[in-house]
Design a protein around this motif. Structure first.
Motif, PDB file in Angstrom:
ATOM      1  N   ALA A 100       0.841  -1.195   0.000  1.00  6.99           N
ATOM      2  CA  ALA A 100       0.000   0.000   0.000  1.00  6.99           C
ATOM      3  C   ALA A 100       0.878   1.248   0.000  1.00  6.99           C
ATOM      4  O   ALA A 100       1.926   1.284   0.641  1.00  6.99           O
ATOM      5  N   ALA A 101       0.424   2.248  -0.712  1.00  6.29           N
ATOM      6  CA  ALA A 101       1.137   3.521  -0.764  1.00  6.29           C
ATOM      7  C   ALA A 101       1.004   4.228   0.578  1.00  6.29           C
ATOM      8  O   ALA A 101      -0.071   4.217   1.184  1.00  6.29           O
ATOM      9  N   PRO A 102       2.070   4.836   1.063  1.00  7.66           N
ATOM     10  CA  PRO A 102       1.989   5.522   2.353  1.00  7.66           C
ATOM     11  C   PRO A 102       0.992   6.686   2.351  1.00  7.66           C
ATOM     12  O   PRO A 102       0.349   6.950   3.357  1.00  7.66           O
ATOM     13  N   GLU A 103       0.821   7.325   1.179  1.00  6.61           N
ATOM     14  CA  GLU A 103      -0.073   8.488   1.091  1.00  6.61           C
ATOM     15  C   GLU A 103      -1.547   8.105   1.109  1.00  6.61           C
ATOM     16  O   GLU A 103      -2.388   8.894   1.491  1.00  6.61           O
ATOM     17  N   ASP A 104      -1.857   6.889   0.642  1.00  5.51           N
ATOM     18  CA  ASP A 104      -3.243   6.445   0.553  1.00  5.51           C
ATOM     19  C   ASP A 104      -3.216   4.920   0.524  1.00  5.51           C
ATOM     20  O   ASP A 104      -2.820   4.318  -0.474  1.00  5.51           O
ATOM     21  N   ARG A 105      -3.627   4.295   1.602  1.00  5.77           N
ATOM     22  CA  ARG A 105      -3.531   2.840   1.757  1.00  5.77           C
ATOM     23  C   ARG A 105      -4.385   2.080   0.733  1.00  5.77           C
ATOM     24  O   ARG A 105      -4.227   0.892   0.558  1.00  5.77           O
ATOM     25  N   ARG A 106      -5.312   2.776   0.056  1.00  4.37           N
ATOM     26  CA  ARG A 106      -6.128   2.126  -0.969  1.00  4.37           C
ATOM     27  C   ARG A 106      -5.332   1.887  -2.253  1.00  4.37           C
ATOM     28  O   ARG A 106      -5.723   1.094  -3.094  1.00  4.37           O
ATOM     29  N   VAL A 107      -4.230   2.585  -2.408  1.00  4.67           N
ATOM     30  CA  VAL A 107      -3.410   2.498  -3.612  1.00  4.67           C
ATOM     31  C   VAL A 107      -2.330   1.448  -3.394  1.00  4.67           C
ATOM     32  O   VAL A 107      -1.583   1.499  -2.427  1.00  4.67           O
ATOM     33  N   PRO A 166      -8.586   9.792  -6.274  1.00  3.42           N
ATOM     34  CA  PRO A 166      -7.650   9.692  -5.156  1.00  3.42           C
ATOM     35  C   PRO A 166      -6.460   8.795  -5.473  1.00  3.42           C
ATOM     36  O   PRO A 166      -5.337   9.092  -5.099  1.00  3.42           O
ATOM     37  N   ALA A 167      -6.702   7.723  -6.208  1.00  2.00           N
ATOM     38  CA  ALA A 167      -5.601   6.821  -6.545  1.00  2.00           C
ATOM     39  C   ALA A 167      -4.604   7.514  -7.467  1.00  2.00           C
ATOM     40  O   ALA A 167      -3.396   7.385  -7.296  1.00  2.00           O
ATOM     41  N   MET A 168      -5.101   8.258  -8.444  1.00  2.00           N
ATOM     42  CA  MET A 168      -4.201   8.953  -9.373  1.00  2.00           C
ATOM     43  C   MET A 168      -3.422  10.046  -8.655  1.00  2.00           C
ATOM     44  O   MET A 168      -2.237  10.220  -8.899  1.00  2.00           O
ATOM     45  N   ARG A 169      -4.095  10.794  -7.798  1.00  2.00           N
ATOM     46  CA  ARG A 169      -3.390  11.865  -7.072  1.00  2.00           C
ATOM     47  C   ARG A 169      -2.276  11.276  -6.219  1.00  2.00           C
ATOM     48  O   ARG A 169      -1.176  11.791  -6.168  1.00  2.00           O
ATOM     49  N   CYS A 170      -2.564  10.163  -5.571  1.00  2.00           N
ATOM     50  CA  CYS A 170      -1.575   9.526  -4.702  1.00  2.00           C
ATOM     51  C   CYS A 170      -0.427   8.945  -5.505  1.00  2.00           C
ATOM     52  O   CYS A 170       0.727   9.085  -5.147  1.00  2.00           O
ATOM     53  N   ALA A 171      -0.758   8.295  -6.613  1.00  2.00           N
ATOM     54  CA  ALA A 171       0.247   7.552  -7.374  1.00  2.00           C
ATOM     55  C   ALA A 171       0.964   8.387  -8.419  1.00  2.00           C
ATOM     56  O   ALA A 171       1.906   7.918  -9.025  1.00  2.00           O
ATOM     57  N   GLY A 176       2.011   6.056 -12.157  1.00  2.00           N
ATOM     58  CA  GLY A 176       0.805   5.531 -12.798  1.00  2.00           C
ATOM     59  C   GLY A 176      -0.417   5.539 -11.934  1.00  2.00           C
ATOM     60  O   GLY A 176      -0.405   6.024 -10.822  1.00  2.00           O
ATOM     61  N   GLY A 177      -1.492   4.995 -12.477  1.00  2.00           N
ATOM     62  CA  GLY A 177      -2.787   4.935 -11.811  1.00  2.00           C
ATOM     63  C   GLY A 177      -2.790   3.903 -10.708  1.00  2.00           C
ATOM     64  O   GLY A 177      -1.772   3.338 -10.367  1.00  2.00           O
ATOM     65  N   ALA A 178      -3.971   3.652 -10.133  1.00  2.00           N
ATOM     66  CA  ALA A 178      -3.984   2.798  -8.952  1.00  2.00           C
ATOM     67  C   ALA A 178      -5.152   1.836  -8.922  1.00  2.00           C
ATOM     68  O   ALA A 178      -6.235   2.147  -9.358  1.00  2.00           O
ATOM     69  N   GLU A 179      -4.889   0.685  -8.419  1.00  2.00           N
ATOM     70  CA  GLU A 179      -5.859  -0.319  -8.018  1.00  2.00           C
ATOM     71  C   GLU A 179      -5.059  -1.504  -7.546  1.00  2.00           C
ATOM     72  O   GLU A 179      -3.885  -1.631  -7.837  1.00  2.00           O
ATOM     73  N   ASP A 180      -5.687  -2.348  -6.800  1.00  2.00           N
ATOM     74  CA  ASP A 180      -4.982  -3.535  -6.309  1.00  2.00           C
ATOM     75  C   ASP A 180      -4.654  -4.406  -7.509  1.00  2.00           C
ATOM     76  O   ASP A 180      -5.494  -4.640  -8.371  1.00  2.00           O
ATOM     77  N   PRO A 181      -3.423  -4.916  -7.587  1.00  2.00           N
ATOM     78  CA  PRO A 181      -3.033  -5.706  -8.750  1.00  2.00           C
ATOM     79  C   PRO A 181      -3.786  -7.016  -8.868  1.00  2.00           C
ATOM     80  O   PRO A 181      -3.763  -7.642  -9.908  1.00  2.00           O
ATOM     81  N   ARG A 182      -4.439  -7.464  -7.833  1.00  2.00           N
ATOM     82  CA  ARG A 182      -5.215  -8.704  -7.928  1.00  2.00           C
ATOM     83  C   ARG A 182      -6.695  -8.427  -8.131  1.00  2.00           C
ATOM     84  O   ARG A 182      -7.514  -9.316  -8.033  1.00  2.00           O
ATOM     85  N   GLY A 183      -7.025  -7.133  -8.389  1.00  2.00           N
ATOM     86  CA  GLY A 183      -8.396  -6.808  -8.762  1.00  2.00           C
ATOM     87  C   GLY A 183      -9.299  -6.406  -7.627  1.00  2.00           C
ATOM     88  O   GLY A 183     -10.469  -6.175  -7.842  1.00  2.00           O
ATOM     89  N   THR A 184      -8.797  -6.300  -6.398  1.00  2.00           N
ATOM     90  CA  THR A 184      -9.631  -5.866  -5.296  1.00  2.00           C
ATOM     91  C   THR A 184      -9.022  -4.632  -4.657  1.00  2.00           C
ATOM     92  O   THR A 184      -7.844  -4.376  -4.787  1.00  2.00           O
ATOM     93  N   ALA A 185      -9.820  -3.868  -3.989  1.00  2.00           N
ATOM     94  CA  ALA A 185      -9.335  -2.645  -3.350  1.00  2.00           C
ATOM     95  C   ALA A 185      -8.351  -3.007  -2.258  1.00  2.00           C
ATOM     96  O   ALA A 185      -8.470  -4.022  -1.607  1.00  2.00           O
ATOM     97  N   GLY A 186      -7.338  -2.146  -2.097  1.00  2.00           N
ATOM     98  CA  GLY A 186      -6.282  -2.413  -1.138  1.00  2.00           C
ATOM     99  C   GLY A 186      -6.736  -2.154   0.232  1.00  2.00           C
ATOM    100  O   GLY A 186      -6.252  -2.443   1.242  1.00  2.00           O
TER     101      GLY A 186
END
Length: 186
Positions: A100-107, A166-171, A176-186
């Motif tokens: 997870a990204a430190p700025e936004d744990r969803r990313v 929020p994912a784009m701003r964080c990442a 790049g953009g953001a989402e969990d690499p396995r297809g679910t939210a982080g």
């Protein structure tokens, strides 16, 4: 009066400039075919279960990481589902790490593992050796001209439009953009 608008590409090929561009397209096609073959061979050297698409994803994470799955999809022009499958396989093979990204744990940000870095360094050495062989006899000026031309060509490509959220701003600072690499939210 003839209507030339129906065949703009064909008319363009009739000009000297059009013929040169057609020749360049042909040369790029050969480069792409050779690169695909090489990617498959290098993928097998990294791991027997890895394919050409997987090694492209791994190489991109190595160069652009930390990056998100959405960012990879945009950079590679691949469907998100296909990128997710490659990432899942690379994670199973312990070649990519996700956190997870430190700025936004969803990313979820992807990086290559230490093992993958070592394997890819060996591949880069092989690749560099191959290119040095192919450029044998080229002058520095010819190499610079080729590099500058390719850089200009690559820089002229349009970037994909990226959605803001929020994912784009964080990442944004992570490539790049953001989402969990396995297809679910982080």
């Amino acid at each position: 009066m003839q209507d030339h608008s129906a065949r703009p590409a064909a008319a363009a090929e009739d000009s000297p400039r059009g013929a040169e561009i057609a020749g360049i397209i042909s040369e790029f096609s050969e480069i792409f075919a050779s690169a695909r073959t090489r990617w498959v061979r290098y993928a097998e050297e990294v791991h027997p279960e890895l394919n050409g698409g997987g090694i492209m994803v791994l190489q991109t994470v190595l160069r652009k990481g930390p990056v998100t799955a959405t960012g990879l999809s945009q950079m590679l022009g691949m469907d998100k589902a296909m990128v997710s499958r490659h990432i899942s396989k690379l994670r199973d093979l312990e070649l990519i790490e996700a956190e997870a990204a430190p700025e936004d744990r969803r990313v979820i940000l992807l990086t290559v593992s230490e093992r993958a870095q070592e394997l890819m360094e060996r591949i880069r050495e092989q690749w560099a050796h191959s290119y040095h062989e192919r450029f044998e006899g080229w002058s520095v000026e010819s190499l610079e001209q080729l590099r500058a031309g390719l850089h200009r060509f690559n820089a002229s490509a349009e970037d994909a439009h990226r959605a803001e959220g929020p994912a784009m701003r964080c990442a944004r600072d992570h490539g790049g953009g953001a989402e969990d690499p396995r297809g679910t939210a982080g």
